[in-house]
Design a protein around this motif. Structure first.
Motif, short mmCIF file in Angstrom:
data_model
loop_
_atom_site.label_atom_id
_atom_site.label_comp_id
_atom_site.label_asym_id
_atom_site.label_seq_id
_atom_site.Cartn_x
_atom_site.Cartn_y
_atom_site.Cartn_z
N PHE A 176 0.94 -1.12 -0.17
CA PHE A 176 0.01 -0.10 -0.09
C PHE A 176 0.90 1.22 -0.04
N ILE A 177 1.87 1.21 0.89
CA ILE A 177 2.74 2.44 1.29
C ILE A 177 4.29 2.13 0.75
N ILE A 178 4.84 3.05 -0.30
CA ILE A 178 6.28 2.79 -0.07
C ILE A 178 6.98 4.00 0.13
N THR A 179 7.86 4.08 1.13
CA THR A 179 8.27 5.27 1.50
C THR A 179 10.11 5.21 1.58
N GLY A 180 10.75 6.23 1.14
CA GLY A 180 12.21 6.06 1.04
C GLY A 180 12.90 6.04 2.51
N GLY A 181 13.94 5.31 2.55
CA GLY A 181 14.55 5.42 4.04
C GLY A 181 15.52 3.90 4.04
N LYS A 182 15.66 3.39 5.22
CA LYS A 182 16.46 2.32 5.51
C LYS A 182 15.82 1.20 5.02
N ASN A 257 6.47 -20.79 -2.80
CA ASN A 257 6.87 -21.60 -1.46
C ASN A 257 6.65 -21.00 -0.23
N VAL A 258 6.98 -19.58 0.04
CA VAL A 258 6.84 -18.84 1.02
C VAL A 258 6.48 -17.59 0.86
N ALA A 259 5.98 -16.94 1.91
CA ALA A 259 5.34 -15.40 1.73
C ALA A 259 5.39 -15.03 3.19
N VAL A 260 5.60 -13.73 3.30
CA VAL A 260 5.29 -12.82 4.46
C VAL A 260 4.05 -11.58 3.88
N ALA A 261 3.18 -11.81 4.79
CA ALA A 261 2.15 -10.70 4.85
C ALA A 261 1.52 -10.48 6.12
N GLY A 262 0.76 -9.07 6.06
CA GLY A 262 0.37 -8.72 7.66
C GLY A 262 -0.09 -7.11 7.38
N GLY A 263 0.12 -6.50 8.28
CA GLY A 263 0.00 -4.84 8.22
C GLY A 263 1.09 -4.13 7.81
N ILE A 264 2.35 -4.36 7.48
CA ILE A 264 3.33 -3.68 7.46
C ILE A 264 3.70 -3.19 6.12
N ASN A 265 3.88 -2.04 6.18
CA ASN A 265 4.32 -1.19 4.53
C ASN A 265 5.82 -1.02 4.41
N ILE A 266 6.20 -0.44 3.49
CA ILE A 266 7.64 -0.26 3.46
C ILE A 266 7.92 1.16 3.79
N GLY A 267 8.44 1.43 4.99
CA GLY A 267 8.76 2.56 5.57
C GLY A 267 9.43 2.67 6.75
N ASP A 268 10.18 3.55 7.18
CA ASP A 268 11.09 3.45 8.34
C ASP A 268 10.26 3.36 9.71
N GLU A 269 9.16 4.08 9.73
CA GLU A 269 8.45 3.95 10.96
C GLU A 269 7.88 2.42 11.32
N TYR A 270 7.64 1.81 10.27
CA TYR A 270 7.10 0.40 10.44
C TYR A 270 8.34 -0.53 11.27
N ILE A 271 9.62 -0.22 11.12
CA ILE A 271 10.39 -1.14 11.49
C ILE A 271 11.22 -0.39 12.65
N ASN A 272 10.51 0.98 13.07
CA ASN A 272 11.11 1.75 14.34
C ASN A 272 12.53 2.13 14.15
N ALA A 273 12.93 2.27 12.72
CA ALA A 273 14.09 3.06 12.45
C ALA A 273 14.05 4.62 12.63
N ILE A 274 12.54 4.78 12.74
CA ILE A 274 12.43 6.35 12.88
C ILE A 274 11.21 6.33 14.05
N GLU A 275 11.19 7.13 14.68
CA GLU A 275 9.77 7.30 15.59
C GLU A 275 8.85 8.36 15.19
N VAL A 276 7.82 8.17 14.73
CA VAL A 276 6.85 9.01 14.13
C VAL A 276 5.66 9.33 15.38
N HIS A 277 5.28 8.03 15.86
CA HIS A 277 4.13 8.15 16.65
C HIS A 277 4.49 7.22 18.04
N GLY A 278 5.62 7.51 18.35
CA GLY A 278 5.96 6.66 19.56
C GLY A 278 6.52 5.47 18.95
#
Length: 507
Positions: A176-182, A257-278
């Protein structure tokens, strides 16, 4: 999120506000120029409004949807009619519906239920859940599938990089979302390496979700490295279609053979590389084995819808032997062209049939009448219903609307928690130590009605208990909202919440 992102996320709300202001200006003008012509014009508008209301009553929609539109059309007839023409009805042409049926025949329609697997389900209640999802979503239940719960975005990201590095034949991505960053840089480096090694890489991204976040050189980078990259539903003359129909799914599929799926987009807030909302709490699943075939079919269905390219599904069957497991795994999806609404009906069925408990996490809690009734019925019958929402919001208007639904639920014994450390973006449900659902599904009108969404239903797997343990851990660091405290809210606040609840289906 930056200001542009907030404007993008609330675009429909902003348009509605502007039209309401226009309505007030019209009323002011009529009062100023109150004469026979103005009065006649007013009654003509009221007559049209009544016809529109009759049309709304006729629709096969939830009561809350109808009530919201009826109130708007009757109280603010000019803007109400315009709003209804913009957002009120799902304008999907018959040509598009026929085309989608053909696509489904080529993709999801090729999936067949293994009857031996189906008859291994001994619990009648569980079998009914499977029957419902299969009937509404046209997807089978699988065994020989291993699921691994990924309880943080950073864990999901590392797993994504791992499975991409092991790809030999193809990689399909849908986000859904692709954001530049780490996170973006590391994933693109992995994809480029595989594409240059001859692996087929296809990437679908949502044009609306990524409109203000996508790196400027993203499309060119993909083209330069043989990555087929396409936007879903780009900006067009149809404002209704662009704003209403979004691809909200988040998944990576490797070699079937294998998949990863859920609620996580591509963006640094999703992996806590940056803090946006705690602290950003998000969840996903790693799925390995037979059930991945359903996910491949779902992706290829969307790909064909965007490109008009027909793919032979069997050519993308898994290339390795599946793990031998007893778990039952059932990926399923939904979208605005499926009038049977498999996701909402699945959720209502889960609440209705829960016996001991049902816990759910959602970043947004904006419910229609039918789903609210099912949640309340579960609580009234003694089921321990717990709903966990964010403690720090990403969108203040949506957060206020979420809180407007608390009162009715708390009054009937539903327990509501707000995740104190930050923003809870995961979309996870677990019930009775038996079943769990992990996916992209928010508990709001947009996910349940307008978006293309995805979820994985799981039964008889250790993953179910891992999810329960994680949700209890989230509750342990969350603030419980008590009904006694909610009742102390000011009258003005309660009136504002009532207005937000009325307008919720219009957001």
């Amino acid at each position: 999120m930056n200001i542009l992102s907030n404007l993008k996320n609330n675009s429909k709300f902003i348009i509605n506000v502007l039209l309401i202001l226009a309505q007030l200006i019209i009323f002011g003008f009529l009062l100023y120029r109150f004469n026979e012509r103005a009065l006649a014009a007013y009654w003509v508008v009221e007559a049209v409004a009544i016809l529109v209301v009759l049309r709304i009553v006729y629709l096969n929609k939830s009561a809350s949807f109808k009530i919201s539109w009826i109130i708007f059309v009757l109280i603010l007839p000019v803007v109400g009619i315009v709003l209804y023409l913009l957002w009120g009805e799902s304008r999907i042409s018959e040509k598009s519906q026929i085309r989608l049926k053909i696509i489904d025949t080529n993709t999801v329609g090729q999936l067949e239920q293994n009857q031996e697997v189906y008859h291994r389900i001994t619990d009648l209640g569980i079998k009914k859940q499977v029957d419902l999802i299969a009937h509404l979503g046209d997807t089978p239940v699988w065994q020989n599938t291993k699921t691994t719960y990924l309880k943080l975005g950073q864990i999901m990201h590392q797993e994504n990089l791992k499975i991409i590095s092991q790809a030999e034949k193809f990689i399909f991505l849908e986000y859904f979302i692709i954001t530049g960053g780490k996170m973006y840089d590391e994933m693109m480096a992995a994809l480029i390496a595989k594409a240059e090694a001859g692996v087929e890489v296809r990437l679908l991204f949502d044009a609306g979700g990524s409109m203000t976040t996508m790196p400027k050189d993203f499309i060119k980078t993909c083209a330069d490295h043989q990555i087929r990259c396409l936007p879903f539903n780009p900006l067009s003359a149809s404002l209704y279609r662009f704003i209403s129909f979004r691809d909200h799914r988040k998944m990576t599929i490797v070699d079937g053979n294998v998949a990863v799926a859920g609620g996580i987009n591509i963006g640094d807030e999703y992996i806590n590389a940056i803090e946006v909302h705690g602290h950003w709490k998000d969840m996903a699943l790693r799925i390995e084995g037979d059930a991945v075939y359903s996910m491949t079919a779902m992706f290829l269905s969307m790909w064909e819808y965007v490109t008009k390219e027909q793919t032979v599904l069997i050519d993308y069957r898994g290339t390795k032997a599946s793990p031998q497991t007893d778990a039952f795994v059932m990926p399923f999806c939904d979208g605005p062209m499926n009038s049977r609404e498999p996701i909402e009906n699945t959720y209502m069925n889960l609440f209705t049939n829960a016996k001991r408990y049902i816990y759910i996490t959602t970043p947004y809690l904006i419910l229609d009448t039918d789903l609210t009734t099912c949640i309340l019925m579960a609580a009234r019958s003694g089921v321990d219903v717990r709903i966990i929402t964010p403690g720090i919001p990403d969108q203040k208007i949506v957060y206020a609307t979420t809180r407007s639904f608390y009162g009715a639920l708390l009054a009937e014994g539903v327990r509501i928690y707000e995740y104190t450390p930050g923003f809870l973006h995961g979309k996870v449900l677990v019930s009775d130590d038996q079943v769990a659902v992990v996916g992209s599904i928010n508990m709001d009108y947009r996910s349940l009605t307008w978006n293309y969404e995805y979820g994985t239903w799981i039964h008889q797997s250790d993953t179910v208990m891992e999810i329960k343990e994680d949700l209890l851990g989230i509750i342990g660091v969350s603030h419980e909202v008590l009904y006694a405290d909610w009742k102390k809210s000011s009258l003005l606040k309660k009136v504002g919440q009532s207005i937000l609840r009325i307008t919720a289906p219009l957001m």
